[in-house]
Design a protein around this motif. Structure first.
Motif, PDB file in Angstrom:
ATOM      1  N   LYS A  46       0.837  -1.223   0.000  1.00 31.80           N
ATOM      2  CA  LYS A  46       0.000   0.000   0.000  1.00 31.80           C
ATOM      3  C   LYS A  46       0.860   1.257   0.000  1.00 31.80           C
ATOM      4  O   LYS A  46       0.503   2.277  -0.563  1.00 31.80           O
ATOM      5  CB  LYS A  46      -0.879   0.011   1.257  1.00 31.80           C
ATOM      6  N   LEU A  47       2.009   1.173   0.670  1.00 31.84           N
ATOM      7  CA  LEU A  47       2.918   2.329   0.712  1.00 31.84           C
ATOM      8  C   LEU A  47       3.630   2.528  -0.629  1.00 31.84           C
ATOM      9  O   LEU A  47       4.353   3.501  -0.828  1.00 31.84           O
ATOM     10  CB  LEU A  47       3.974   2.139   1.813  1.00 31.84           C
ATOM     11  N   GLY A  48       3.439   1.557  -1.534  1.00 35.05           N
ATOM     12  CA  GLY A  48       4.020   1.691  -2.869  1.00 35.05           C
ATOM     13  C   GLY A  48       5.407   1.071  -3.005  1.00 35.05           C
ATOM     14  O   GLY A  48       6.116   1.349  -3.965  1.00 35.05           O
ATOM     15  N   PHE A  49       5.781   0.224  -2.054  1.00 35.93           N
ATOM     16  CA  PHE A  49       7.104  -0.411  -2.135  1.00 35.93           C
ATOM     17  C   PHE A  49       6.965  -1.860  -2.607  1.00 35.93           C
ATOM     18  O   PHE A  49       5.987  -2.531  -2.294  1.00 35.93           O
ATOM     19  CB  PHE A  49       7.779  -0.425  -0.756  1.00 35.93           C
ATOM     20  N   SER A  50       7.956  -2.316  -3.354  1.00 33.79           N
ATOM     21  CA  SER A  50       7.952  -3.743  -3.718  1.00 33.79           C
ATOM     22  C   SER A  50       9.213  -4.414  -3.204  1.00 33.79           C
ATOM     23  O   SER A  50       9.373  -5.621  -3.279  1.00 33.79           O
ATOM     24  CB  SER A  50       7.851  -3.903  -5.234  1.00 33.79           C
ATOM     25  N   LYS A  51      10.143  -3.617  -2.692  1.00 39.86           N
ATOM     26  CA  LYS A  51      11.398  -4.149  -2.142  1.00 39.86           C
ATOM     27  C   LYS A  51      11.513  -3.737  -0.684  1.00 39.86           C
ATOM     28  O   LYS A  51      10.800  -2.837  -0.223  1.00 39.86           O
ATOM     29  CB  LYS A  51      12.596  -3.555  -2.905  1.00 39.86           C
ATOM     30  N   VAL A  52      12.445  -4.357   0.015  1.00 33.59           N
ATOM     31  CA  VAL A  52      12.733  -3.915   1.379  1.00 33.59           C
ATOM     32  C   VAL A  52      14.100  -3.224   1.356  1.00 33.59           C
ATOM     33  O   VAL A  52      14.932  -3.504   0.493  1.00 33.59           O
ATOM     34  CB  VAL A  52      12.733  -5.095   2.368  1.00 33.59           C
ATOM     35  N   ALA A  53      14.305  -2.330   2.320  1.00 39.78           N
ATOM     36  CA  ALA A  53      15.508  -1.493   2.264  1.00 39.78           C
ATOM     37  C   ALA A  53      16.786  -2.293   2.546  1.00 39.78           C
ATOM     38  O   ALA A  53      17.835  -1.994   1.989  1.00 39.78           O
ATOM     39  CB  ALA A  53      15.378  -0.346   3.270  1.00 39.78           C
ATOM     40  N   ASN A  54      16.682  -3.280   3.416  1.00 45.31           N
ATOM     41  CA  ASN A  54      17.884  -4.014   3.824  1.00 45.31           C
ATOM     42  C   ASN A  54      17.572  -5.519   3.800  1.00 45.31           C
ATOM     43  O   ASN A  54      17.313  -6.129   4.839  1.00 45.31           O
ATOM     44  CB  ASN A  54      18.260  -3.542   5.247  1.00 45.31           C
ATOM     45  N   PRO A  55      17.585  -6.120   2.592  1.00 42.81           N
ATOM     46  CA  PRO A  55      17.111  -7.506   2.438  1.00 42.81           C
ATOM     47  C   PRO A  55      17.789  -8.503   3.379  1.00 42.81           C
ATOM     48  O   PRO A  55      17.126  -9.393   3.903  1.00 42.81           O
ATOM     49  CB  PRO A  55      17.434  -7.838   0.981  1.00 42.81           C
ATOM     50  N   ALA A  56      19.092  -8.356   3.604  1.00 39.66           N
ATOM     51  CA  ALA A  56      19.810  -9.350   4.414  1.00 39.66           C
ATOM     52  C   ALA A  56      19.359  -9.333   5.864  1.00 39.66           C
ATOM     53  O   ALA A  56      19.577 -10.287   6.603  1.00 39.66           O
ATOM     54  CB  ALA A  56      21.306  -9.095   4.320  1.00 39.66           C
ATOM     55  N   LYS A  57      18.750  -8.236   6.278  1.00 42.77           N
ATOM     56  CA  LYS A  57      18.326  -8.145   7.670  1.00 42.77           C
ATOM     57  C   LYS A  57      16.833  -7.850   7.799  1.00 42.77           C
ATOM     58  O   LYS A  57      16.379  -7.223   8.772  1.00 42.77           O
ATOM     59  CB  LYS A  57      19.181  -7.120   8.398  1.00 42.77           C
TER      60      LYS A  57
END
Ligand code: SF4
Length: 416
Positions: A46-57
């Motif tokens: 909903k916030l418009g993101f499809s990725k996470v900022a820090n995938p490894a954590k």
């Protein structure tokens, strides 16, 4: 002069912050589990993101209903598996274990800020991290931006001094403390554990105490990162992430609580609140139908070892079901190799897959009407284990194991 909380949050805010300040902080680790994760994922989208900022954590854990007992939950699991693939986040799937255990085993370092969509995220405070639970929407922002905001909490210093008596464990200390200060005695405070007993506790004992900080309403439950922390991280192959963290001499605390551990006996929380506490020696005879040894509070190797020490050469009482849920795959394997699992099974225990097990009342041991369970978990609210007409008592693994043998809640000092 700062508390541990002020030190960690200052370093993550990029400025000096004190209790009472509002701070926007960088987040090192973000997590959600299979109960809270699907809502976090829908909020991230909903916030418009499809990725996470820090995938490894950024980690999604499938541990609460693992393996899934119902198709609706299987669909929720799919949401997490698909989103982890799409976003690059980590996925901890069924059989790996309870989120809080895996965080301390494999992810959290002293000085980290950890946020999780689960109230017992405070467990990681035992490694000298600022770790706290939040709602799925806040967590969605954490996943998307690796940042969060919070009010820097006041700190209450808890000094555990004296000496632990025979049959008295970390679980008894934290139940005793919560009984003393009540379930809202530390609302939105950080608890900082200090004193000679705290520094002598094993890291597993510290996990148990930090895990239950939230049962007194606390935002975090923190131990200094010291030589014990260093040794543990070394054993886990993560020595490089150790750094010593202590409060400054002269740091300002909202209050200090002194506990003389010499006076603490094996303790019980009685239905239906964690702060309804009593020494085991003083409760009337309570027959148990089910005993659970496990969960993020007391499902670790030493917990299983203590239980096996009591159960070795003994059988559980007729009419009692003893369920054992190792906190993680690593714990399970270590307990297998040490012969602990064999001893537990020989005594009559049923060992289930690593994870939350029946703790949250979804599967693997839901209680019948009027039944009594003695559990090593952290909560005993009405309905917690899936039946509002059942009764849950909380104790240490030693008390749980000995009670399974006797068939009623019994003082573990009789077995030692
Ligand atoms: Fe929550 Fe129980 Fe799972 Fe711990 S073991 S995370 S308290 S459901």
């Amino acid at each position: 002069m700062k508390t541990i909380t002020e030190k960690i949050l200052s370093s993550h805010a990029g400025r000096d912050v004190r209790a009472g300040d509002i701070a926007v902080v960088d987040v090192d680790i973000v997590m959600a589990q299979d109960g809270t994760g699907p809502l976090a994922v829908s909020q991230i989208k909903k916030l418009g993101f499809s990725k996470v900022a820090n995938p490894a954590k950024s980690i999604f854990f499938i541990d609460h209903a693992a393996p899934s007992p119902r198709k609706e939950l299987s669909d929720s699991h799919k949401v997490l598996r698909d989103f982890a693939k799409e976003s690059g986040a980590r996925l901890s799937d069924i059989g790996e274990g309870v989120c809080h255990q895996i965080l301390v085993e494999s992810y959290v370092c002293p000085g980290d800020v950890v946020i999780g969509a689960d109230s017992h995220t405070c467990t990681s405070g035992a490694l000298g991290a600022f770790a706290t639970g939040m709602g799925s929407t806040d967590i969605a922002v954490g996943f998307a931006l690796a940042k969060t905001w919070l009010l820097v909490p006041q700190t209450i210093k808890v000094n555990f001094n004296g000496k632990l008596g025979k049959g008295v464990y970390a679980k008894d200390l934290i139940i005793y403390l919560i009984g003393k200060i009540t379930a809202d005695g530390a609302t939105y405070k950080a608890l900082e554990f200090s004193g000679s007993v705290s520094s002598g506790l094993t890291i597993e004992d510290r996990f148990t105490i930090s895990n239950m900080a939230v049962e007194a309403g606390a935002k975090a439950g923190i131990f200094a990162a010291d030589e014990t922390t260093n040794r543990y991280l070394g054993q886990r192959g993560r020595a490089e992430c150790f750094k010593e963290i202590r409060a400054d001499e002269g740091a300002k605390y909202e209050a200090e609580i002194d506990i003389d551990c010499t006076e603490v006996e094996p303790m019980i929380s009685m239905p239906h609140t964690v702060d309804n506490t009593m020494p085991v020696s003083r409760i009337d005879k309570v027959k148990v139908d089910q005993v659970l040894i496990g969960t993020c509070t007391n499902g670790r190797l030493n917990d299983l070892k203590i239980a096996a020490g009591i159960l070795k050469g003994r059988k559980i009482a007729e009419g009692v079901r003893l369920i054992v849920a190792p906190a993680s795959r690593i714990v399970y394997l270590e307990a297998l190799r040490a012969g602990i699992i064999e001893t537990l099974i020989e005594s009559g225990a049923t060992v289930i897959s690593p994870g939350c097990g029946p703790c949250v009342g979804i599967h693997q041991g839901i209680l019948g009407d009027g039944e009594v369970c003695l559990s090593t978990q952290n909560r005993n609210f009405k309905g917690r284990m899936g039946n509002p007409d059942a009764f849950i008592y909380l104790s240490s693994p030693a008390t749980a194991a000995w009670s399974a043998v006797r068939g009623f809640i019994a003082d573990p000092r009789e077995a030692l």
